[in-house]
Design an enzyme around this catalytic site. Structure first.
Site, PDB file in Angstrom:
ATOM      1  N   GLY A 227      24.453 -28.003   5.982  1.00  0.00           N
ATOM      2  CA  GLY A 227      23.044 -28.298   5.557  1.00  0.00           C
ATOM      3  C   GLY A 227      22.830 -27.641   4.248  1.00  0.00           C
ATOM      4  O   GLY A 227      23.735 -27.789   3.391  1.00  0.00           O
ATOM      5  N   ASP A 290      27.386 -24.837  13.268  1.00  0.00           N
ATOM      6  CA  ASP A 290      26.021 -24.783  13.618  1.00  0.00           C
ATOM      7  C   ASP A 290      25.244 -25.952  13.514  1.00  0.00           C
ATOM      8  O   ASP A 290      24.824 -26.600  12.836  1.00  0.00           O
ATOM      9  CB  ASP A 290      25.305 -23.837  12.087  1.00  0.00           C
ATOM     10  CG  ASP A 290      23.894 -23.359  12.470  1.00  0.00           C
ATOM     11  OD1 ASP A 290      23.598 -23.120  13.397  1.00  0.00           O
ATOM     12  OD2 ASP A 290      23.027 -23.846  11.222  1.00  0.00           O
ATOM     13  N   CYS A 343      19.740 -23.462  16.936  1.00  0.00           N
ATOM     14  CA  CYS A 343      18.570 -22.660  16.976  1.00  0.00           C
ATOM     15  C   CYS A 343      17.289 -23.177  18.107  1.00  0.00           C
ATOM     16  O   CYS A 343      16.230 -23.935  17.771  1.00  0.00           O
ATOM     17  CB  CYS A 343      17.758 -22.901  15.576  1.00  0.00           C
ATOM     18  SG  CYS A 343      17.469 -24.467  15.000  1.00  0.00           S
TER      19      CYS A 343
END
Length: 393
Positions: A227, A290, A343
Site C-alpha cells: 500500500g 497485511d 484491520c
C-alpha cells in the site's frame, strides 16, 4: 464535498483533503469542516431518522443536495456542542441559498422543527428485545453490522465497540528510533518533526503489527501488500532489506518518496504488480501479509465504510486473504516467519482464517498469542495479527 462521497463514492479522507486544499480555510475553520464531514458520515442513520421526522416530505421527498445540507445542520444541532443552535441554523440556510438544487426554505423549516425537540431520541428499538436493530439505530450502523457485533461480542461489549466507532480517532506517531507516542493534536511543532523525519504518523495498532514481525537486522523481508508503505518504512528501520509489493504504482511512488525523505531508500525495493512466487529475492527471512479486508476496525477513520460494506463482502475478501496467504507461504524460507494482519475483527478474516491456514500448511506453526487491538480497550484502530514460524526442514 459530501456529494462527492455520497454520489461519486469518493473516499472521505481523499475528498476532504482535496476540498480543504482548494479552500481558504485555516486553523479552527479547517478543524470544524473536518468534524462536520466525519460526523455526518458517522451518524448518517441517526441524522436521517431525525430529518425524516421533521420533514413533511420525508426522506424520499428530498433531493441529495438538500438532504446533505440538512444532515450537516442537524448534526450541529444534536451532536456538536461548540456551535450554537441559531448559528448552525442560520449558516446552513445561508449555504443552501448558494447550492444549486438545494431548497433553502425547506432546509430552514426542517431545521427549526428539529431544533424544537433537542432531546428526542432517534432510536426506537429496545436492546433486550432487538439487540441488533438497537445497536444499529443507537450507534448509526446498518443492522447486519449490529448483528455481527452482537453475535461475536455480546450486547455489552458490542455497545462499547459501536460507541467507540463513533468517536474521533487518536493521533499516534512513531518516533524514529523510539516507540509509540500519542499526541493530543497535530500542531505546528508536530508537523515540523514530521517534515524533519523525526516522527511518522502511524496508529498504535499498525505499529504493533510491525512489532509482531520482530524483524532482525539481518532479515530480508517481504511486505506483500505494501500500500502506501507505513509498515514497509517501519520494517525498514530494523530489517536489512524490505521488498514492497503492491498493484498500485501510485502508492509505491509515494512510498519511495517517503523512504527517500527518511533516509531508508537504500533498504527498500518496490515491485509494482500482484503478489506471485516469482520474486527475485525469494525465499525471504520473513513475510508480512497485511491483507485487504473489510476495514471494519477503522470505521472511525473511514466512516463511509459502514454504509458501503455489505455482509457478503466478508466472504469475498476472506477468499482473497486465503489466496495471498497461500502464495506468501511459498515465499518464506525454512525457519523463517510469516505475519498475517488485517484491520478488522470478523471471525472469517481473523481467527478462522488462521485456523484454516494452519490446516493447509502444516509446516507452519502459530508463534504466540494473537495480536488484537480495539478502539474501546486500546485507544487504537481495530487490528488483528498472527505470527507463524516455518519448520526448518
Amino acid at each position: 464535498m459530501l456529494q462527492r462521497v455520497h454520489v461519486d463514492e469518493a473516499y472521505s479522507h481523499l475528498a476532504l483533503d482535496a476540498a480543504l486544499e482548494a479552500s481558504d480555510l485555516e486553523g479552527p475553520d479547517r478543524g470544524l469542516a473536518t468534524a462536520l464531514v466525519y460526523g455526518v458520515l458517522t451518524w448518517e442513520r441517526a441524522l436521517d431518522r431525525l430529518i425524516d421526522r421533521a420533514s413533511h416530505r420525508g426522506l424520499k421527498g428530498l433531493n441529495s443536495e438538500t438532504l446533505d445540507l440538512l444532515r450537516v445542520g442537524v448534526y450541529q444541532l444534536r451532536f456538536l456542542d461548540r456551535v450554537p443552535d441559531h448559528a448552525a441554523l442560520d449558516e446552513t440556510v445561508a449555504v443552501a441559498r448558494n447550492v444549486p438544487g438545494a431548497d433553502h426554505r425547506l432546509v430552514n423549516a426542517v431545521l427549526r422543527r428539529a431544533a424544537a425537540h433537542p432531546d428526542e431520541p432517534w432510536w426506537g428499538a429496545v436492546p433486550e428485545r432487538k439487540p441488533a436493530r438497537w445497536l444499529g439505530e443507537r450507534w448509526s450502523l446498518p443492522n447486519w453490522l449490529g448483528n455481527r457485533l452482537h453475535q461475536q461480542f455480546g450486547l455489552e461489549r458490542a455497545a462499547s465497540l459501536a460507541e467507540a466507532f463513533t468517536t474521533a480517532p487518536p493521533i499516534w506517531v512513531r518516533e524514529i528510533g523510539g516507540g509509540a507516542v500519542r499526541l493530543e493534536r497535530l500542531d505546528d511543532a508536530a508537523r515540523a518533526r514530521i517534515e524533519a523525519g523525526e516522527i511518522v504518523v502511524q496508529d498504535l495498532g499498525a505499529q504493533r503489527v510491525v512489532d509482531l514481525c520482530a524483524a532482525g537486522p539481518d532479515d530480508t523481508v517481504l511486505d506483500a501488500c505494501a500500500g502506501l508503505g507505513g509498515k514497509t518504512l517501519h520494517l525498514a528501520a530494523s530489517a536489512k532489506r524490505v521488498v514492497a509489493v503492491d498493484p498500485a504504482l501510485s502508492k509505491l511512488e509515494l512510498l519511495s518518496a517517503a523512504a527517500t525523505r527518511l533516509g531508508l531508500a537504500d533498504r527498500i525495493r518496490v515491485v509494482p504488480g500482484v503478489l506471485s512466487t516469482e520474486l527475485d529475492d525469494a525465499p525471504f527471512d520473513g513475510v508480512l501479509v497485511d491483507a485487504p479486508c473489510t476495514g471494519l476496525g477503522v470505521l472511525r477513520r473511514h466512516p463511509e465504510t459502514r454504509w458501503r460494506r455489505t455482509e457478503p463482502d466478508i466472504g469475498r475478501v476472506a477468499d482473497v486473504q486465503r489466496d495471498l496467504l497461500d502464495i506468501a507461504a511459498g515465499l518464506v524460507r525454512p525457519g523463517g516467519w510469516l505475519v498475517y494482519s488485517v484491520c478488522t475483527w470478523t471471525r472469517e478474516e481473523t481467527s478462522k482464517q488462521v485456523e484454516q491456514f494452519l490446516e493447509r500448511h502444516p509446516r507452519f506453526a502459530l508463534d504466540g498469542d494473537y495480536l488484537v487491538t480495539m478502539p474501546d480497550s486500546d485507544d487504537a484502530d481495530g487490528f488483528f495479527g498472527a505470527r507463524f514460524v516455518s519448520a526448518n526442514g
